[in-house]
Design a protein around this motif. Structure first.
Motif, PDB file in Angstrom:
ATOM      1  N   SER A   8       0.823  -1.210   0.000  1.00  0.00           N
ATOM      2  CA  SER A   8       0.000   0.000   0.000  1.00  0.00           C
ATOM      3  C   SER A   8       0.857   1.259   0.000  1.00  0.00           C
ATOM      4  CB  SER A   8      -0.941  -0.001   1.210  1.00  0.00           C
ATOM      5  OG  SER A   8      -0.214   0.145   2.413  1.00  0.00           O
ATOM      6  N   VAL A   9       2.069   1.171   0.528  1.00  0.00           N
ATOM      7  CA  VAL A   9       2.980   2.320   0.523  1.00  0.00           C
ATOM      8  C   VAL A   9       3.686   2.443  -0.821  1.00  0.00           C
ATOM      9  CG1 VAL A   9       5.053   3.299   1.570  1.00  0.00           C
ATOM     10  CG2 VAL A   9       3.317   2.244   3.016  1.00  0.00           C
ATOM     11  N   LEU A  10       4.082   1.309  -1.395  1.00  0.00           N
ATOM     12  CA  LEU A  10       4.874   1.339  -2.619  1.00  0.00           C
ATOM     13  C   LEU A  10       4.056   1.680  -3.864  1.00  0.00           C
ATOM     14  CD1 LEU A  10       7.289  -1.698  -2.197  1.00  0.00           C
ATOM     15  CD2 LEU A  10       7.820   0.726  -1.994  1.00  0.00           C
ATOM     16  N   LEU A  11       2.825   1.193  -3.930  1.00  0.00           N
ATOM     17  CA  LEU A  11       2.053   1.390  -5.157  1.00  0.00           C
ATOM     18  C   LEU A  11       1.795   2.855  -5.498  1.00  0.00           C
ATOM     19  CD1 LEU A  11      -0.508  -1.575  -5.151  1.00  0.00           C
ATOM     20  CD2 LEU A  11       1.564  -1.278  -6.512  1.00  0.00           C
ATOM     21  N   PRO A  12       1.435   3.719  -4.539  1.00  0.00           N
ATOM     22  CA  PRO A  12       1.281   5.133  -4.902  1.00  0.00           C
ATOM     23  C   PRO A  12       2.571   5.748  -5.446  1.00  0.00           C
ATOM     24  CG  PRO A  12       0.270   4.705  -2.768  1.00  0.00           C
ATOM     25  CD  PRO A  12       1.041   3.477  -3.135  1.00  0.00           C
ATOM     26  N   LEU A  13       3.719   5.358  -4.884  1.00  0.00           N
ATOM     27  CA  LEU A  13       4.987   5.890  -5.383  1.00  0.00           C
ATOM     28  C   LEU A  13       5.292   5.366  -6.780  1.00  0.00           C
ATOM     29  CD1 LEU A  13       7.144   5.584  -2.134  1.00  0.00           C
ATOM     30  CD2 LEU A  13       6.216   7.678  -3.133  1.00  0.00           C
ATOM     31  N   THR A  20       4.970  13.732  -1.311  1.00  0.00           N
ATOM     32  CA  THR A  20       5.406  14.214  -0.002  1.00  0.00           C
ATOM     33  C   THR A  20       4.870  13.297   1.092  1.00  0.00           C
ATOM     34  OG1 THR A  20       3.460  15.611   0.345  1.00  0.00           O
ATOM     35  CG2 THR A  20       5.315  16.574  -0.880  1.00  0.00           C
ATOM     36  N   ALA A  21       5.442  13.433   2.296  1.00  0.00           N
ATOM     37  CA  ALA A  21       4.980  12.640   3.429  1.00  0.00           C
ATOM     38  C   ALA A  21       3.514  12.934   3.722  1.00  0.00           C
ATOM     39  CB  ALA A  21       5.845  12.917   4.656  1.00  0.00           C
ATOM     40  N   GLN A  22       3.115  14.196   3.577  1.00  0.00           N
ATOM     41  CA  GLN A  22       1.728  14.557   3.837  1.00  0.00           C
ATOM     42  C   GLN A  22       0.793  13.925   2.808  1.00  0.00           C
ATOM     43  OE1 GLN A  22       0.497  16.505   6.595  1.00  0.00           O
ATOM     44  NE2 GLN A  22      -1.242  15.370   5.792  1.00  0.00           N
ATOM     45  N   GLN A  23       1.204  13.927   1.525  1.00  0.00           N
ATOM     46  CA  GLN A  23       0.380  13.308   0.487  1.00  0.00           C
ATOM     47  C   GLN A  23       0.214  11.814   0.734  1.00  0.00           C
ATOM     48  OE1 GLN A  23       2.697  14.602  -2.898  1.00  0.00           O
ATOM     49  NE2 GLN A  23       1.193  16.188  -3.441  1.00  0.00           N
ATOM     50  N   LEU A  24       1.302  11.160   1.131  1.00  0.00           N
ATOM     51  CA  LEU A  24       1.223   9.736   1.445  1.00  0.00           C
ATOM     52  C   LEU A  24       0.339   9.483   2.659  1.00  0.00           C
ATOM     53  CD1 LEU A  24       4.932   8.702   0.832  1.00  0.00           C
ATOM     54  CD2 LEU A  24       2.936   7.766  -0.366  1.00  0.00           C
ATOM     55  N   PRO A  53      14.748  16.692   0.182  1.00  0.00           N
ATOM     56  CA  PRO A  53      14.310  17.749   1.101  1.00  0.00           C
ATOM     57  C   PRO A  53      13.821  18.972   0.332  1.00  0.00           C
ATOM     58  CG  PRO A  53      16.698  17.733   0.960  1.00  0.00           C
ATOM     59  CD  PRO A  53      16.229  16.570   0.142  1.00  0.00           C
ATOM     60  N   GLY A  54      13.204  19.880   1.045  1.00  0.00           N
ATOM     61  CA  GLY A  54      12.789  21.143   0.447  1.00  0.00           C
ATOM     62  C   GLY A  54      11.317  21.179   0.129  1.00  0.00           C
ATOM     63  N   HIS A  55      10.878  22.382  -0.310  1.00  0.00           N
ATOM     64  CA  HIS A  55       9.464  22.613  -0.590  1.00  0.00           C
ATOM     65  C   HIS A  55       8.949  21.705  -1.706  1.00  0.00           C
ATOM     66  CE1 HIS A  55       5.679  24.766  -0.954  1.00  0.00           C
ATOM     67  NE2 HIS A  55       5.898  24.892  -2.255  1.00  0.00           N
ATOM     68  N   ASP A  56       9.762  21.476  -2.718  1.00  0.00           N
ATOM     69  CA  ASP A  56       9.347  20.649  -3.853  1.00  0.00           C
ATOM     70  C   ASP A  56       9.839  19.211  -3.724  1.00  0.00           C
ATOM     71  OD1 ASP A  56       8.097  22.805  -5.110  1.00  0.00           O
ATOM     72  OD2 ASP A  56       9.979  23.462  -6.031  1.00  0.00           O
ATOM     73  N   GLY A  57      10.276  18.845  -2.525  1.00  0.00           N
ATOM     74  CA  GLY A  57      10.831  17.510  -2.319  1.00  0.00           C
ATOM     75  C   GLY A  57       9.761  16.471  -2.078  1.00  0.00           C
ATOM     76  N   GLY A  58      10.191  15.351  -1.550  1.00  0.00           N
ATOM     77  CA  GLY A  58       9.276  14.253  -1.275  1.00  0.00           C
ATOM     78  C   GLY A  58       9.996  12.937  -1.425  1.00  0.00           C
ATOM     79  N   TYR A  59       9.253  11.861  -1.319  1.00  0.00           N
ATOM     80  CA  TYR A  59       9.809  10.527  -1.470  1.00  0.00           C
ATOM     81  C   TYR A  59       9.594  10.032  -2.898  1.00  0.00           C
ATOM     82  CZ  TYR A  59      10.100  10.381   3.608  1.00  0.00           C
ATOM     83  OH  TYR A  59      10.412  10.647   4.920  1.00  0.00           O
ATOM     84  N   ARG A  60      10.574   9.274  -3.400  1.00  0.00           N
ATOM     85  CA  ARG A  60      10.451   8.695  -4.726  1.00  0.00           C
ATOM     86  C   ARG A  60      11.259   7.400  -4.777  1.00  0.00           C
ATOM     87  NH1 ARG A  60      15.011   9.728  -7.908  1.00  0.00           N
ATOM     88  NH2 ARG A  60      16.483  11.224  -6.971  1.00  0.00           N
ATOM     89  N   LEU A  61      10.887   6.548  -5.732  1.00  0.00           N
ATOM     90  CA  LEU A  61      11.619   5.312  -5.981  1.00  0.00           C
ATOM     91  C   LEU A  61      12.622   5.544  -7.095  1.00  0.00           C
ATOM     92  CD1 LEU A  61       8.597   2.837  -5.918  1.00  0.00           C
ATOM     93  CD2 LEU A  61      10.375   3.010  -4.178  1.00  0.00           C
ATOM     94  N   VAL A  62      13.724   4.813  -7.074  1.00  0.00           N
ATOM     95  CA  VAL A  62      14.709   4.954  -8.127  1.00  0.00           C
ATOM     96  C   VAL A  62      14.060   4.604  -9.456  1.00  0.00           C
ATOM     97  CG1 VAL A  62      15.554   2.580  -7.979  1.00  0.00           C
ATOM     98  CG2 VAL A  62      17.078   4.383  -8.795  1.00  0.00           C
ATOM     99  N   ASP A  63      14.434   5.297 -10.519  1.00  0.00           N
ATOM    100  CA  ASP A  63      13.832   5.079 -11.832  1.00  0.00           C
ATOM    101  C   ASP A  63      13.927   3.622 -12.249  1.00  0.00           C
ATOM    102  OD1 ASP A  63      13.294   7.724 -11.909  1.00  0.00           O
ATOM    103  OD2 ASP A  63      14.991   8.261 -13.208  1.00  0.00           O
ATOM    104  N   GLY A  64      12.800   3.069 -12.723  1.00  0.00           N
ATOM    105  CA  GLY A  64      12.783   1.697 -13.203  1.00  0.00           C
ATOM    106  C   GLY A  64      12.466   0.662 -12.155  1.00  0.00           C
TER     107      GLY A  64
END
Length: 329
Positions: A8-13, A20-24, A53-64
């Motif tokens: 459930s955590v990985l699929l949205p990413l 962002t943490a808030q969006q998740l 980090p930063g205003h436009d930051g957030g969590y992401r998975l490595v490409d692919g």
């Protein structure tokens, strides 16, 4: 962390990219602190997860990076194995696509779930066609489906039941519905949304101009509303009928659902002969005669008088026909 929670955590990413943490937290209906703990657990488990980090930051998975479907429960895997209908998929030109998707799903599942879905396919088969009716020929279905998906207007030559029987129509195709083995197109013409039977499309031309679907249009809700309105329009009258207990039990197999349902809901107490009086909807006298003859002598029309008289005349004509031996050919 449970496997279902991991998925459930990985699929949205996977599907949306950086979040962002808030969006998740909003997506998963948990606290931001819980998201932070989940991200730490995922990273510790070797998932290539990055936090910017930063205003436009957030969590992401490595490409692919793509996760395998190991977070599926047994019930979810079983449901997915029944989700694809081979017949309708083939009608839409998606038979090979469906087969490939099912192979990929099985390859991504753990051994125990792979075996379980294989067993499901050997025990359940979904057939959408109705009894006592041949499947409609739909040579233009794939073209219509393509236009629906791409939101392109179409021009069709259409055969309808009333005169003039063949008409030309320019339509905005909103969606397709499969009902009892028959495909229907829901489309707009001059801002009026109507239903067209795909098998009655004689020719089709996909136009180059696109259209915008109305905001908030819900295909399933529209179809249910259409069915309710269809029954209301065609059932113009009622008939009072006395039925034997045996035929009342079998009614759902002999008449359409709306008639059987009305009979059950209106059934009164049994009379001295055991028969039950019901009220059923009718389209017309002619249609009602054909429907009630199917019930044989275990159904008696009480009202209206016109229908009872027509039944009397029809039965007398049948008796006269069968009173004499067949004419030699």
């Amino acid at each position: 962390m449970r496997a279902s929670r991991l998925l459930s955590v990985l699929l949205p990413l996977q599907t949306r990219g950086r979040m962002t943490a808030q969006q998740l937290a909003d997506e998963l209906e948990v606290s931001v602190r819980t998201v932070y703990r989940d991200m730490e657990s995922l990273a510790a488990a070797g998932v290539p997860l990055y936090g910017d980090p930063g205003h436009d930051g957030g969590y992401r998975l490595v490409d692919g990076y793509r996760t395998r479907l190991t977070g599926l429960t047994g019930e979810e895997a079983e449901a997915l194995s029944l989700a694809g209908l081979p017949g309708p998929a083939a009608d839409l030109g998606l038979g090979t696509v469906l087969a490939a998707a099912q192979l990929k799903l099985r390859a991504a599942l753990p051994d125990e779930l792979r075996d379980r879905t294989g067993e499901i396919r050997q025990r359940f088969h979904l057939d959408t066609a109705g009894w006592y009716a041949e499947t409609d020929p739909t040579p233009h279905l794939a073209a219509v489906a393509d236009a629906v998906w791409r939101q392109q207007r179409i021009r069709i030559r259409y055969r309808r039941w009333k005169a003039p029987q063949e008409v030309a129509r320019t339509l905005e195709p909103y969606g397709l519905v499969l009902k009892s083995g028959r495909w229907y197109l829901i489309a707009a013409r001059a801002e009026l949304v109507r239903t067209y039977r795909i098998s009655q499309i004689l020719r089709i031309q996909i136009l180059q101009d696109h259209f915008e679907r109305p905001p908030g249009f819900d295909l399933a809700r529209h179809w249910q509303s259409y069915l309710a309105d269809f029954d209301a329009r065609r059932h113009q009258g009622d008939a009072v009928v006395r039925l034997s207990p045996r035929i009342l039990k079998q009614l759902q197999d002999l008449v359409e659902p709306a008639v059987a349902r009305a009979a059950r809901n209106s059934a009164g107490p049994p009379g001295p002969d055991g028969r039950v009086q019901v009220v059923i909807p009718t389209e017309s006298v002619d249609h009602a005669v054909g429907m009630l003859l199917r019930l044989g002598s275990e159904a008696e029309v009480v009202a209206p008088t016109e229908l009872r008289d027509r039944m009397t005349q029809t039965i007398a004509a049948l008796a006269d026909t069968y009173r004499h031996p067949p004419t030699a050919v």
